[in-house]
Scaffold this motif. Structure first.
Motif, PDB file in Angstrom:
ATOM      1  N   GLN A 112       0.819  -1.211   0.000  1.00  0.00           N
ATOM      2  CA  GLN A 112       0.000   0.000   0.000  1.00  0.00           C
ATOM      3  C   GLN A 112       0.861   1.273   0.000  1.00  0.00           C
ATOM      4  O   GLN A 112       0.332   2.368  -0.195  1.00  0.00           O
TER       5      GLN A 112
ATOM      6  N   LEU B  79      -7.556   1.346   0.685  1.00  0.00           N
ATOM      7  CA  LEU B  79      -6.794   1.171   1.913  1.00  0.00           C
ATOM      8  C   LEU B  79      -7.330   0.006   2.730  1.00  0.00           C
ATOM      9  O   LEU B  79      -8.541  -0.175   2.868  1.00  0.00           O
TER      10      LEU B  79
ATOM     11  N   ARG C 287       1.387   8.560   2.285  1.00  0.00           N
ATOM     12  CA  ARG C 287       1.264   7.516   1.274  1.00  0.00           C
ATOM     13  C   ARG C 287       1.933   7.981  -0.007  1.00  0.00           C
ATOM     14  O   ARG C 287       1.838   9.161  -0.375  1.00  0.00           O
TER      15      ARG C 287
ATOM     16  N   ILE D  97       2.370   2.890   2.399  1.00  0.00           N
ATOM     17  CA  ILE D  97       1.988   3.800   3.487  1.00  0.00           C
ATOM     18  C   ILE D  97       3.034   3.697   4.581  1.00  0.00           C
ATOM     19  O   ILE D  97       3.490   2.594   4.918  1.00  0.00           O
TER      20      ILE D  97
END
Length: 297
Positions: free
Chosen positions: A34, A118, A84, A36
């Motif tokens: 992701q 997410l 992110r 992040i």
């Protein structure tokens, strides 16, 4: 997975300077696909060796360029900011979908936006949680350390009040303390002024043994002592041993009463006849000494 985010930052990011260092620092903390990661302003400033204001400007440039996204709905450990890398996440997602399509020999119909949704539950293991949700205690039972990885030390409580009861915090303890400081040096030896110092028996015996008492006489020795005290009146206090050594040196150089000073110079001794040079004054003093009766004629 941080390697994929770092590779994208190195190869595809258009950022420069401090902004590039900040992006690489955040990408280095990415935990999954992701892209992040969480980071505080202080940790980014420490990693990039830049000031906080410079790091803020770099973050603003990355956010404006779309290479970085700030997730305000999430919060990291110690209330740090969550970021992110959207372009890196898209590249990682597309590469994963392409590999799945090649393995299945059939394209997938899942849109890219759905694949990039997410998954907050997967982020909890990294310490990232929705804002407003209390942080869960660590599974190991130990408190989380600082971002650098070193152990957090318990701050030492500051002392309040005076440690020693009955002792004032400032100023001298009594009125006699300054006098004691003046009369005793740091080594503990007593110090005094030249006027207060008295010739001790050992110094007087030295003057007799060295022949200075016979040379100067008792009155001459007293005159030398008075002259020494007049010249040392403004000297700083010393120890008795220091004054004794200085007094002996003075007496050893003192002339007998009535003996001319062969080392007299103009302006330093009795007035010389006008117009005499220094050499002429010295010659006159030497001749006067030679003409002085010695008592053996």
């Amino acid at each position: 997975m941080s390697s994929a985010a770092r590779d994208w930052a190195w190869k595809h990011s258009s950022s420069r300077g401090t902004a590039r260092l900040v992006l690489l620092s955040i990408a280095d903390r990415v935990a999954d696909e992701q892209c992040i990661a969480w980071a505080s302003l202080a940790s980014l400033a420490e990693r990039t060796n830049a000031s906080r204001s410079t790091v803020r400007e770099a973050l603003d440039r990355l956010l404006a360029a779309g290479e970085l996204e700030q997730l305000n709905d999430l919060i990291g450990p110690r209330r740090s900011t969550v970021y992110r890398l959207p372009l890196a996440a898209r590249a990682v997602t597309e590469a994963a979908r392409q590999m799945e399509a090649d393995d299945a020999a059939a394209p997938t119909d899942e849109p890219a936006e759905a694949a990039m949704a997410l998954r907050v539950s997967a982020l909890r293991q990294c310490g990232i949680r929705p804002r407003g949700v209390p942080d869960s205690p660590p599974t190991s039972g130990k408190p989380a350390g600082p971002e650098s990885g070193t152990r957090r030390r318990k701050p030492v409580p500051r002392r309040t009040g005076n440690r020693h009861n009955g002792v004032p915090e400032t100023g001298t303890q009594n009125r006699s303390e300054p006098e004691l400081i003046r009369r005793y040096s740091s080594g503990g030896a007593a110090v005094t002024s030249a006027a207060e110092w008295q010739v001790d028996p050992a110094t007087h015996a030295w003057a007799r043994q060295q022949g200075h008492l016979d040379r100067l006489g008792e009155e001459g020795l007293q005159a030398a002592d008075a002259k020494w005290r007049a010249h040392r009146a403004h000297f700083k206090p010393r120890t008795a041993a220091a004054w004794a050594a200085d007094w002996r040196s003075w007496v050893a150089r003192e002339h007998a009463p009535g003996r001319p000073n062969l080392y007299a110079v103009l302006g330093k001794g009795p007035a010389q006849p006008g117009g005499m040079t220094r050499a002429e004054a010295h010659t006159a003093a030497l001749l006067a000494a030679l003409e002085e009766p010695t008592g053996t004629e």
